[in-house]
Design a protein around this motif. Structure first.
Motif, short mmCIF file in Angstrom:
data_model
loop_
_atom_site.label_atom_id
_atom_site.label_comp_id
_atom_site.label_asym_id
_atom_site.label_seq_id
_atom_site.Cartn_x
_atom_site.Cartn_y
_atom_site.Cartn_z
N LYS A 193 0.94 -1.02 -0.22
CA LYS A 193 -0.08 -0.13 -0.23
C LYS A 193 1.03 1.15 -0.03
O LYS A 193 2.05 1.32 0.90
CB LYS A 193 -1.25 0.18 0.76
CG LYS A 193 -2.58 0.64 1.65
CD LYS A 193 -2.96 0.36 2.04
CE LYS A 193 -4.29 1.83 2.55
NZ LYS A 193 -5.28 1.43 3.34
N LYS A 194 0.87 2.72 -1.19
CA LYS A 194 1.55 3.53 -1.01
C LYS A 194 0.52 4.62 -1.38
O LYS A 194 -0.69 4.06 -1.85
CB LYS A 194 2.55 3.39 -2.67
CG LYS A 194 3.85 1.98 -2.86
CD LYS A 194 4.42 2.89 -1.35
CE LYS A 194 5.61 1.36 -1.88
NZ LYS A 194 7.15 1.69 -1.58
N ARG A 195 0.90 5.77 -0.15
CA ARG A 195 0.51 6.74 -0.49
C ARG A 195 1.05 7.81 -1.41
O ARG A 195 1.81 8.76 -1.82
CB ARG A 195 0.44 7.45 0.93
CG ARG A 195 -0.51 9.08 0.91
CD ARG A 195 -0.48 9.14 2.41
NE ARG A 195 0.83 10.28 2.30
CZ ARG A 195 1.16 11.04 3.57
NH1 ARG A 195 0.13 11.34 4.07
NH2 ARG A 195 2.59 11.20 3.33
N VAL A 196 -0.23 8.74 -2.48
CA VAL A 196 0.38 9.59 -3.24
C VAL A 196 0.74 10.74 -3.06
O VAL A 196 0.57 11.42 -1.55
CB VAL A 196 -0.96 9.44 -4.14
CG1 VAL A 196 -0.37 10.54 -5.35
CG2 VAL A 196 -1.49 8.49 -5.14
N ARG A 197 1.76 11.11 -2.90
CA ARG A 197 2.48 11.88 -2.42
C ARG A 197 1.81 13.05 -2.49
O ARG A 197 1.24 14.32 -3.06
CB ARG A 197 3.84 12.71 -3.23
CG ARG A 197 4.40 13.24 -2.50
CD ARG A 197 5.99 13.97 -3.17
NE ARG A 197 6.68 15.32 -3.28
CZ ARG A 197 8.43 14.86 -2.60
NH1 ARG A 197 8.98 13.53 -3.23
NH2 ARG A 197 8.87 16.25 -1.86
N THR A 205 -1.19 13.44 -0.92
CA THR A 205 -2.31 13.60 -0.34
C THR A 205 -2.57 12.84 0.46
O THR A 205 -1.64 11.79 0.75
CB THR A 205 -3.09 13.55 -1.79
OG1 THR A 205 -2.29 12.62 -2.21
CG2 THR A 205 -2.29 14.72 -2.91
N GLN A 223 -4.56 10.35 -1.00
CA GLN A 223 -4.82 9.22 -1.03
C GLN A 223 -4.08 7.74 -1.74
O GLN A 223 -2.84 7.84 -1.36
CB GLN A 223 -5.25 9.37 -3.21
CG GLN A 223 -6.01 10.81 -3.02
CD GLN A 223 -5.73 11.70 -4.82
OE1 GLN A 223 -5.10 10.97 -5.55
NE2 GLN A 223 -6.88 12.02 -5.25
N PHE A 224 -4.60 6.63 -1.47
CA PHE A 224 -3.59 5.71 -1.05
C PHE A 224 -4.26 4.80 -2.99
O PHE A 224 -4.23 4.65 -3.39
CB PHE A 224 -4.33 4.90 -0.12
CG PHE A 224 -3.66 5.15 1.20
CD1 PHE A 224 -2.66 5.14 1.66
CD2 PHE A 224 -4.71 5.87 1.59
CE1 PHE A 224 -1.98 6.04 2.67
CE2 PHE A 224 -4.25 6.74 2.92
CZ PHE A 224 -3.05 6.60 3.31
N GLY A 225 -2.57 3.78 -2.94
CA GLY A 225 -2.66 3.29 -4.30
C GLY A 225 -1.70 1.58 -3.61
O GLY A 225 -1.08 1.91 -2.43
N LYS A 226 -1.97 0.60 -4.63
CA LYS A 226 -1.48 -0.11 -5.00
C LYS A 226 -0.43 -0.39 -5.30
O LYS A 226 -0.15 -0.48 -6.62
CB LYS A 226 -1.20 -1.71 -4.43
CG LYS A 226 -2.03 -1.53 -3.01
CD LYS A 226 -3.51 -3.18 -2.81
CE LYS A 226 -3.07 -3.47 -1.61
NZ LYS A 226 -3.36 -4.65 -1.26
N THR A 227 1.10 -1.05 -5.57
CA THR A 227 2.11 -1.60 -6.25
C THR A 227 1.08 -2.86 -7.06
O THR A 227 0.78 -3.65 -6.00
CB THR A 227 3.56 -1.83 -5.42
OG1 THR A 227 3.37 -2.43 -4.42
CG2 THR A 227 3.87 -0.40 -5.24
#
Length: 101
Positions: A66-70, A72, A74-78
């Motif tokens: 799980k990664k956070r957009v710089r 903000t 908002q979260f995304g995933k690799t």
């Protein structure tokens, strides 16, 4: 099941402290295609590396992190990955890409 050729199965070797320690037992770790089966991994290793005879293959599916957009919230995933630990027989030759590491 996907039609994967043997040269598309192995993506790259995994080089970590743990994988280097396992090389003493003739176990090698690779990042493989997510839809590859154990038999496809075995075939790919034996065809790509001369003198390598595979005893067994262990695979593991790894979820993406799980990664956070710089800046903000908002979260995304690799992307998801798949690893394979390949154990060679005692009389087989070592895999050359790992020599000298």
């Amino acid at each position: 099941m996907a039609d994967i050729k043997y040269y598309d199965v192995i993506l790259k070797p995994v080089v970590t402290e743990k994988s280097m320690e396992l090389m003493g037992d003739k176990k090698y770790t690779f990042l493989v295609h997510p839809q590859a089966t154990k038999s496809q991994v075995k075939e790919a290793v034996e065809k790509m590396f001369d003198g390598a005879k595979v005893k067994n293959v262990n695979t593991m599916n790894c979820d993406g992190k799980k990664k956070r957009v710089r800046g903000t919230m908002q979260f995304g995933k690799t992307a998801k990955t798949k690893k394979a630990v390949v154990q060679l027989t005692e009389d087989s030759k070592d895999i050359e890409i790992f020599e000298g590491l």
